[in-house]
Each structure stands twice: as structure tokens, then as C-alpha cells.
Design an enzyme around this catalytic site. Sequence first.
Site, PDB file in Angstrom:
ATOM      1  N   GLY A  96      -7.874  30.672   5.404  1.00 13.24           N
ATOM      2  CA  GLY A  96      -8.802  30.448   6.506  1.00 13.24           C
ATOM      3  C   GLY A  96      -8.124  29.914   7.742  1.00 13.24           C
ATOM      4  N   ALA A  97      -6.852  30.294   7.920  1.00 11.52           N
ATOM      5  CA  ALA A  97      -6.041  29.710   8.990  1.00 11.52           C
ATOM      6  C   ALA A  97      -6.346  30.273  10.373  1.00 11.52           C
ATOM      7  CB  ALA A  97      -4.554  29.922   8.682  1.00 11.52           C
ATOM      8  N   ASP A 108      -7.789  38.561   1.993  1.00 10.40           N
ATOM      9  CA  ASP A 108      -9.249  38.517   1.940  1.00 10.40           C
ATOM     10  C   ASP A 108      -9.639  37.968   0.572  1.00 10.40           C
ATOM     11  OD1 ASP A 108     -11.961  38.902   1.835  1.00 10.40           O
ATOM     12  OD2 ASP A 108     -11.919  41.010   2.412  1.00 10.40           O
ATOM     13  N   SER A 156     -17.590  20.693   0.531  1.00  9.76           N
ATOM     14  CA  SER A 156     -18.524  20.344   1.603  1.00  9.76           C
ATOM     15  C   SER A 156     -19.451  19.258   1.099  1.00  9.76           C
ATOM     16  CB  SER A 156     -19.354  21.570   1.998  1.00  9.76           C
ATOM     17  OG  SER A 156     -20.441  21.211   2.836  1.00  9.76           O
ATOM     18  N   TYR A 211     -24.930  28.777  -1.192  1.00 13.08           N
ATOM     19  CA  TYR A 211     -23.775  28.127  -0.561  1.00 13.08           C
ATOM     20  C   TYR A 211     -23.553  26.749  -1.167  1.00 13.08           C
ATOM     21  CZ  TYR A 211     -20.976  25.690   2.945  1.00 13.08           C
ATOM     22  OH  TYR A 211     -20.017  24.949   3.562  1.00 13.08           O
ATOM     23  N   LYS A 271     -20.176  25.258  -3.387  1.00 11.79           N
ATOM     24  CA  LYS A 271     -19.396  24.073  -3.054  1.00 11.79           C
ATOM     25  C   LYS A 271     -19.410  23.060  -4.199  1.00 11.79           C
ATOM     26  CE  LYS A 271     -17.864  25.438   0.885  1.00 11.79           C
ATOM     27  NZ  LYS A 271     -16.410  25.713   1.056  1.00 11.79           N
TER      28      LYS A 271
END
Length: 263
Positions: A17-18, A67, A150, A163, A167
Amino acid sequence: MNAHPQRFAGRAIAVTGAASGIGRATAQRLAAEGAHVILLDRDLPGAATTEEAVRSAAGSAAVIGCDLADPASIAAAVTQIADRYPQLGGLIGCAGAVHVDGVQENPFLSKGLAGWDQLFAVNVRGMADLVHQLAPALVAARGVVVTVSSEAAYRSRAGRWIYDATKAALVSVTRSMAAALAPQGVRVLGVAPGGTITEMHINDHADPQAAREQMRGATGGNLLGRLAEPEEIAAAIAFLASDDASFMTGTTVAVDGGGAASR
């Protein structure tokens, strides 16, 4: 003079995710502390922008496409990493998906499991797969893994229940990977950020700049009364990835401005 200590000099550290947000901030922070950062993302132009930012600050970086929703893409990235970096000092998992195909809400009663497979693939399975395949390189360097969960892992929201579930699952997977890799000298930790001002949230709005300013004025629902900047989450990740946290593994640290304490 570099303002940061050189805690990662001589180490290669991969960051998923850079291309933006917490991932970009983390890559820049690690590079500023001496790491050669391997920028993993499916957004190659975004990753190239991060690489340029790192290099402009006299850091070292390389881009590899990856990906996390695609096992073949993960395998190809692992091959490149293993060939070029047989000793991997760290793997930081900042990549994540909040919603599917632009749909922000996935109410259980109206949508059922819509989006389940894609969100779990990106947020849980892809990271676990990367750690599994890169384990030999991590063991060779006695490296560290840091996952990014998260505060949502500890909440229950009807509209974003999938979601939130991913997490929570990542917190559990982090503990399990820590137990598996501790005998091999590899630490595995996580951070659970609170609300953070990132492109993932800003770009959902018609006017991203106005959205950014609005988020900067938000109270954040925490004790500090604001949202985090990506650099603040990156600083916590850098600490956990460093030898300063050498007696820590298997835990996920809340970096939420006191959000959990306020509920």
C-alpha cells in the site's frame, strides 16, 4: 542532517500500500531512518510517486507491483523480492480496502455477503500469504512484520460490518503469525489506527481538498479531539519495526488518539 535516528540502516523493508496514505508515509519514514524500502502496490504510478519522494530526500527505494487480491500477483512479487532481497528486514502491511466497487456501505440485511471475498482477500488473506511466502527471507534477517488493522476491529457497524470483520480477523491472524514465527526470531505486531486523513477517505468526495480541510477540523471522536495524520501512524509503525521494540510481539497497538478510552 537527517533528523531521524538511523534505526534501519542496511535493512531492506517491504511496504504494501505504498502508493498513498499510511503506506506512503511509512515508506518515507523508514527510508528517512536508513531503510531501503520496497514499495509494493497495484497502483504503479502512485508507487512511483512515493519512490520519487523517497529519492528526493536522499533515501533508497524500489517499486514492485503487487495486487493483494490476486494470488498470482503476490507470487510474482515474492519471486522478485526473494531474488533481490534474500534477507528481508521487515514487511509492513499498509494496503487495505474499505469498500467494494465504490459502494461504501454493505448492510447485512440488504446486501448479505456482497464484497466479503474481495475485502477479506485484500485485508487478510493477501497479507497472510505474503508473510507465509516471504518467511524464509524474514527468518534469514530475523526481521519483523507489522500489520495495519484499525480501530474498526473493535467496533460493530451495521453498514461496514464486513470491513470491521476483516480488521478483527487481522488482529487474530497477527497473533497467530507471531506464535508461528517467534521461534524463528521474527517478531509480528500490529497497529490499529483511529480515523486518519488519507486519500482512501478523501478521494471519495467530489472536492478532495475541501474534504481534507473538513477532516482536519473534525473532532475524531477521541480524547485528543482530532483525526491523525498518516505520518503519526507511520511513526508508531517505525517504532514497532525497530529494535526499540525488541521485546514486543503478538500484540496490536491502538494508535487512536484515545478513541478506545473514550468509548
